[in-house]
Design an enzyme around this catalytic site. Structure first.
Site, PDB file in Angstrom:
ATOM      1  CG  HIS A 135      -8.583 -12.141   1.148  1.00  0.00           C
ATOM      2  ND1 HIS A 135      -7.876 -11.517   2.153  1.00  0.00           N
ATOM      3  CD2 HIS A 135      -7.997 -11.783  -0.005  1.00  0.00           C
ATOM      4  CE1 HIS A 135      -6.894 -10.815   1.613  1.00  0.00           C
ATOM      5  NE2 HIS A 135      -6.954 -10.966   0.296  1.00  0.00           N
ATOM      6  CB  CYS A 136     -12.540  -8.325  -0.924  1.00  0.00           C
ATOM      7  SG  CYS A 136     -13.020  -7.439  -2.410  1.00  0.00           S
ATOM      8  N   PRO A 137     -10.288  -9.787  -3.177  1.00  0.00           N
ATOM      9  CG  PRO A 137     -10.530 -10.878  -5.216  1.00  0.00           C
ATOM     10  CD  PRO A 137     -11.137 -10.756  -3.852  1.00  0.00           C
TER      11      PRO A 137
END
Length: 126
Positions: free
Chosen positions: A85-87
């Protein structure tokens, strides 16, 4: 892509269409319903032939998820070919958006390669 949750598949009546696309029945054996106990459901809802090939039961989405699919704790969805999951883009990096993420990463690196020398030149210029 995001794998739909059990209640969405049942509500839309898309069980057979999704089973055809994924190559397995997302909801488990026909006629079986999850009991709510994670250990019992992991054994009861995933047929032995799928379990041997790496398929697992997602306790949150209540679906049989394929190998390399994982449940993202940030998005609260199961994602096919889940990477992370890329912030920065606030999205899961998975099956359908690897090339977009690589484009974002390349653009960020090019911007840094251009801006860092310009900032250093401005700061240290006589």
């Amino acid at each position: 892509g995001i794998i739909p949750r059990r209640h969405l598949v049942v509500a839309t009546g898309s069980r057979s269409r999704i089973a055809k696309q994924l190559g397995h029945d997302l909801l488990g054996p026909i006629g079986e319903e999850p009991s709510g106990d994670p250990l019992i459901d992991a054994m009861k809802m995933v047929p032995d032939e799928l379990r041997q090939r790496g398929y697992r039961w997602c306790h949150t989405c209540k679906i049989v998820r394929p190998p390399r699919a994982s449940h993202c704790r940030d998005c609260d969805h199961c994602v096919l070919r889940f990477d992370h999951h890329c912030p920065f883009v606030n999205n899961c990096i998975g099956q359908r958006n690897y090339h977009f993420f690589m484009g974002f990463t390349t653009a960020a690196l090019l911007l840094a390669a251009i801006m860092l020398p310009a900032i250093l030149w401005t700061y240290f210029a006589p």
